[in-house]
Design an enzyme around this catalytic site. Structure first.
Site, mmCIF file in Angstrom:
data_model
loop_
_atom_site.group_PDB
_atom_site.id
_atom_site.type_symbol
_atom_site.label_atom_id
_atom_site.label_comp_id
_atom_site.label_asym_id
_atom_site.label_seq_id
_atom_site.Cartn_x
_atom_site.Cartn_y
_atom_site.Cartn_z
ATOM 1 N NE ARG A 77 0.014 -0.206 -8.531
ATOM 2 C CZ ARG A 77 -0.518 0.647 -9.396
ATOM 3 N NH1 ARG A 77 -1.059 0.189 -10.505
ATOM 4 N NH2 ARG A 77 -0.513 1.950 -9.169
ATOM 5 C CG ASP B 36 -10.078 8.358 -7.927
ATOM 6 O OD1 ASP B 36 -9.695 8.547 -6.756
ATOM 7 O OD2 ASP B 36 -9.644 9.007 -8.895
ATOM 8 C CG ASN C 19 -3.874 -1.228 0.100
ATOM 9 O OD1 ASN C 19 -2.780 -1.386 0.639
ATOM 10 N ND2 ASN C 19 -4.024 -1.198 -1.225
ATOM 11 C CE1 TYR D 90 2.336 6.630 1.268
ATOM 12 C CE2 TYR D 90 3.989 6.468 3.004
ATOM 13 C CZ TYR D 90 2.996 5.892 2.237
ATOM 14 O OH TYR D 90 2.655 4.576 2.448
ATOM 15 C CE LYS E 230 -0.194 5.645 3.741
ATOM 16 N NZ LYS E 230 -1.368 4.760 3.545
ATOM 17 C CB VAL F 170 5.813 -4.067 1.556
ATOM 18 C CG1 VAL F 170 5.145 -5.327 1.017
ATOM 19 C CG2 VAL F 170 5.487 -3.883 3.030
ATOM 20 C CB THR G 227 4.594 -2.629 -3.337
ATOM 21 O OG1 THR G 227 5.018 -1.464 -2.607
ATOM 22 C CG2 THR G 227 4.019 -3.656 -2.372
#
Length: 244
Positions: free
Chosen positions: A13, A51, A74, A140, A144, A173, A175
């Site tokens: 996805r 995973d 990704n 997060y 990153k 984006v 999503t």
């Protein structure tokens, strides 16, 4: 690379699926990694149970997908909790485990595969939150940022075997992971298309969309003001989570 054989993590996805679709449209053989292989819906893609935090599954993928010459890292997770004043101290560790250590797991496992196939290429799908501290993205953002540095270190270590590494700085984006963000959002296919073109040109770090370019410009003009404006948003966001 003449014939592209790709493995895309989180390929069921969001941006991952967009990469799978774009690569298939370009004629590539594509393994779509997913924790739930049945969720991979792209025609012609080869589902792989994966995973990226599970060493056994990562090793199994590397042993099975021996013809890969493009690795698209990704898969990621966003838990949308504060990092310091948190109600769940485990979320920061979980975000680092998936976004950084999971990518590191995949990179280590597939480095020999890429080397055996002529060097190949790695694309790491990162975020604006990786170039500027983004308080409303808790653990997060630092995960990153760490993965951006991982990209450079990987490039240096694997240069002798001919492996190229491109880090994509991605803005907002359309999503599930970006449900918490208001305003303009990009089509995942546009990100995949732009990212593949950047990798083909040998870009090291590439801003894929308007938000990423704008963020880079704001950061260059007045880093303190920009970071402070992002910091204020931590008090205005609601808690939503997502994993790709």
């Amino acid at each position: 690379m003449s014939v592209v054989v790709a493995l895309v993590t989180g390929g069921n996805r969001g941006i991952g699926q967009a990469f799978v679709e774009e690569l298939r449209e370009q004629g590539a053989k594509v393994y779509a990694g997913s924790r739930d292989p049945a969720a991979v819906q792209t025609p012609g893609a080869i589902p792989v149970e994966l995973d990226i935090t599970d060493p056994a599954q990562v090793a199994a993928a590397a042993a099975h997908c021996t013809d890969v010459n493009l690795l698209v890292n990704n898969a990621g997770i966003f838990l949308n909790r504060r990092l310091v004043q948190t109600d769940d101290p485990d979320t920061g560790r979980a975000e680092m485990e998936v976004n950084y250590f999971g990518t590191l797991n995949m990179t280590r496992a597939f480095a020999p595969v890429l080397g055996a196939n002529g060097g190949g290429q790695i694309i790491n799908v990162l975020s604006v939150a990786g170039i500027v501290p983004t308080a409303f993205m808790g653990g997060y953002s630092p995960a990153k940022a760490a993965t951006l540095f991982l990209s450079g270190i990987t490039r240096a270590e694997l240069e002798p075997q001919g492996t190229k590494v491109t880090a994509l700085i991605v803005g907002s984006v359309e999503t599930r992971m970006s449900d918490h963000v208001d305003g303009r959002k990009e089509d995942p296919r546009d990100i995949a298309r732009t990212g593949l073109k950047a990798a083909a040109k040998g870009e090291w770090t590439f801003d894929t969309d308007w938000m990423a370019v704008d963020a880079r410009a704001r950061l260059a003009r007045d880093p303190v003001r920009y970071e402070r404006s992002l910091g204020r948003l931590v008090h205005k966001t609601t808690l939503r989570t997502g994993r790709d």
